[in-house]
Design a protein around this motif. Structure first.
Motif, PDB file in Angstrom:
ATOM      1  N   GLY A 165       0.785  -1.230   0.000  1.00 48.34           N
ATOM      2  CA  GLY A 165       0.000   0.000   0.000  1.00 48.34           C
ATOM      3  C   GLY A 165       0.816   1.279   0.000  1.00 48.34           C
ATOM      4  N   LYS A 166       2.034   1.227  -0.478  1.00 54.41           N
ATOM      5  CA  LYS A 166       2.876   2.432  -0.529  1.00 54.41           C
ATOM      6  C   LYS A 166       2.445   3.283  -1.727  1.00 54.41           C
ATOM      7  CE  LYS A 166       6.758   0.452   1.933  1.00 54.41           C
ATOM      8  NZ  LYS A 166       8.207   0.226   1.951  1.00 54.41           N
ATOM      9  N   ALA A 167       1.424   4.108  -1.483  1.00 57.20           N
ATOM     10  CA  ALA A 167       0.778   4.880  -2.545  1.00 57.20           C
ATOM     11  C   ALA A 167       1.729   5.843  -3.247  1.00 57.20           C
ATOM     12  CB  ALA A 167      -0.413   5.643  -1.973  1.00 57.20           C
ATOM     13  N   ASN A 168       2.782   6.279  -2.573  1.00 59.51           N
ATOM     14  CA  ASN A 168       3.735   7.201  -3.200  1.00 59.51           C
ATOM     15  C   ASN A 168       4.444   6.566  -4.398  1.00 59.51           C
ATOM     16  OD1 ASN A 168       5.035   5.526  -1.173  1.00 59.51           O
ATOM     17  ND2 ASN A 168       6.888   6.728  -1.519  1.00 59.51           N
ATOM     18  N   LEU A 169       4.447   5.244  -4.506  1.00 55.30           N
ATOM     19  CA  LEU A 169       5.109   4.560  -5.625  1.00 55.30           C
ATOM     20  C   LEU A 169       4.212   4.471  -6.858  1.00 55.30           C
ATOM     21  CD1 LEU A 169       6.879   1.755  -3.603  1.00 55.30           C
ATOM     22  CD2 LEU A 169       7.878   3.841  -4.533  1.00 55.30           C
ATOM     23  N   ARG A 170       2.947   4.764  -6.704  1.00 54.36           N
ATOM     24  CA  ARG A 170       2.002   4.725  -7.829  1.00 54.36           C
ATOM     25  C   ARG A 170       2.496   5.568  -8.999  1.00 54.36           C
ATOM     26  NH1 ARG A 170      -2.683   6.946 -10.195  1.00 54.36           N
ATOM     27  NH2 ARG A 170      -4.365   5.427 -10.394  1.00 54.36           N
ATOM     28  N   SER A 171       3.044   6.732  -8.699  1.00 51.32           N
ATOM     29  CA  SER A 171       3.473   7.659  -9.756  1.00 51.32           C
ATOM     30  C   SER A 171       4.643   7.123 -10.585  1.00 51.32           C
ATOM     31  CB  SER A 171       3.839   9.017  -9.155  1.00 51.32           C
ATOM     32  OG  SER A 171       4.962   8.889  -8.295  1.00 51.32           O
ATOM     33  N   LEU A 172       5.292   6.070 -10.138  1.00 49.57           N
ATOM     34  CA  LEU A 172       6.322   5.436 -10.970  1.00 49.57           C
ATOM     35  C   LEU A 172       5.690   4.673 -12.129  1.00 49.57           C
ATOM     36  CD1 LEU A 172       8.728   3.951  -8.266  1.00 49.57           C
ATOM     37  CD2 LEU A 172       9.175   5.894  -9.798  1.00 49.57           C
ATOM     38  N   PHE A 173       4.437   4.242 -11.950  1.00 51.00           N
ATOM     39  CA  PHE A 173       3.781   3.351 -12.905  1.00 51.00           C
ATOM     40  C   PHE A 173       2.675   4.000 -13.728  1.00 51.00           C
ATOM     41  CE2 PHE A 173       5.615   0.737  -9.623  1.00 51.00           C
ATOM     42  CZ  PHE A 173       6.188  -0.297 -10.332  1.00 51.00           C
ATOM     43  N   VAL A 174       1.999   4.992 -13.191  1.00 50.12           N
ATOM     44  CA  VAL A 174       0.824   5.553 -13.866  1.00 50.12           C
ATOM     45  C   VAL A 174       0.801   7.072 -13.790  1.00 50.12           C
ATOM     46  CG1 VAL A 174      -0.562   3.492 -13.385  1.00 50.12           C
ATOM     47  CG2 VAL A 174      -0.657   5.405 -11.827  1.00 50.12           C
ATOM     48  N   GLY A 175      -0.068   7.653 -14.608  1.00 54.00           N
ATOM     49  CA  GLY A 175      -0.316   9.083 -14.566  1.00 54.00           C
ATOM     50  C   GLY A 175       0.532   9.878 -15.531  1.00 54.00           C
ATOM     51  N   PRO A 176       0.230  11.175 -15.625  1.00 51.34           N
ATOM     52  CA  PRO A 176       0.923  12.037 -16.583  1.00 51.34           C
ATOM     53  C   PRO A 176       2.419  12.194 -16.299  1.00 51.34           C
ATOM     54  CG  PRO A 176      -0.551  13.320 -15.172  1.00 51.34           C
ATOM     55  CD  PRO A 176      -0.803  11.876 -14.871  1.00 51.34           C
ATOM     56  N   SER A 177       2.816  11.983 -15.054  1.00 53.65           N
ATOM     57  CA  SER A 177       4.242  12.077 -14.731  1.00 53.65           C
ATOM     58  C   SER A 177       4.819  10.711 -14.372  1.00 53.65           C
ATOM     59  CB  SER A 177       4.460  13.074 -13.592  1.00 53.65           C
ATOM     60  OG  SER A 177       3.706  12.686 -12.456  1.00 53.65           O
TER      61      SER A 177
END
Length: 141
Positions: free
Chosen positions: A112-124
């Motif tokens: 559940g380390k939500a801060n790692l989500r941005s490594l995989f998805v999203g505009p950045s």
């Protein structure tokens, strides 16, 4: 390994998988069909399971899925064979890159380390913009 991981992903008790070299549709269509959990396909540019064949699987997937291809490397980058001077294994840049991404994947999906989500998805998306990956994309998140 990759095909077995895909088959394990059909078990509802499994919460996330990361098949190395996956299971190409042309070879093991049934291995990917039943996957019920978020999936991160990782392969190398020179793997036996070609990036194009794993791309077909990725395109087919209906669960949240990420797909990354390291620059260079081959199937031996997933081994830790230290006694063969011709196999760089997990000490290669591709092996290290794949290991780091897989660790981040499971930390995000299972811990559940939500801060790692941005490594995989999203505009950045961090891995999407990382020049160390030949290709990286995700869908369904």
């Amino acid at each position: 390994g990759g095909a077995g991981t895909c088959m394990a992903g059909a078990d509802p008790r499994i919460k996330a998988i990361a098949p190395l070299s996956g299971a190409p549709l042309s070879d093991r269509h049934d291995a990917s069909v039943g996957i019920q959990c978020p999936t991160f396909y990782v392969t190398t540019e020179g793997d036996i399971a070609t990036p194009d064949s794993i791309q077909q699987v990725y395109d087919f997937m209906t669960v949240p899925t990420a797909f990354g291809v390291t620059n260079g490397g081959n199937h031996d980058d997933y081994t830790d064979i230290a006694d063969d001077p011709h196999i760089s294994g997990l000490t290669s840049n591709d092996g290290k890159r794949a290991r780091a991404a897989i660790a981040a994947w499971f930390d995000w999906q299972l811990k559940g380390k939500a801060n790692l989500r941005s490594l995989f998805v999203g505009p950045s998306c961090g891995f999407c913009k990382d020049a160390n990956w030949k290709m990286f994309e995700s869908k369904g998140f």
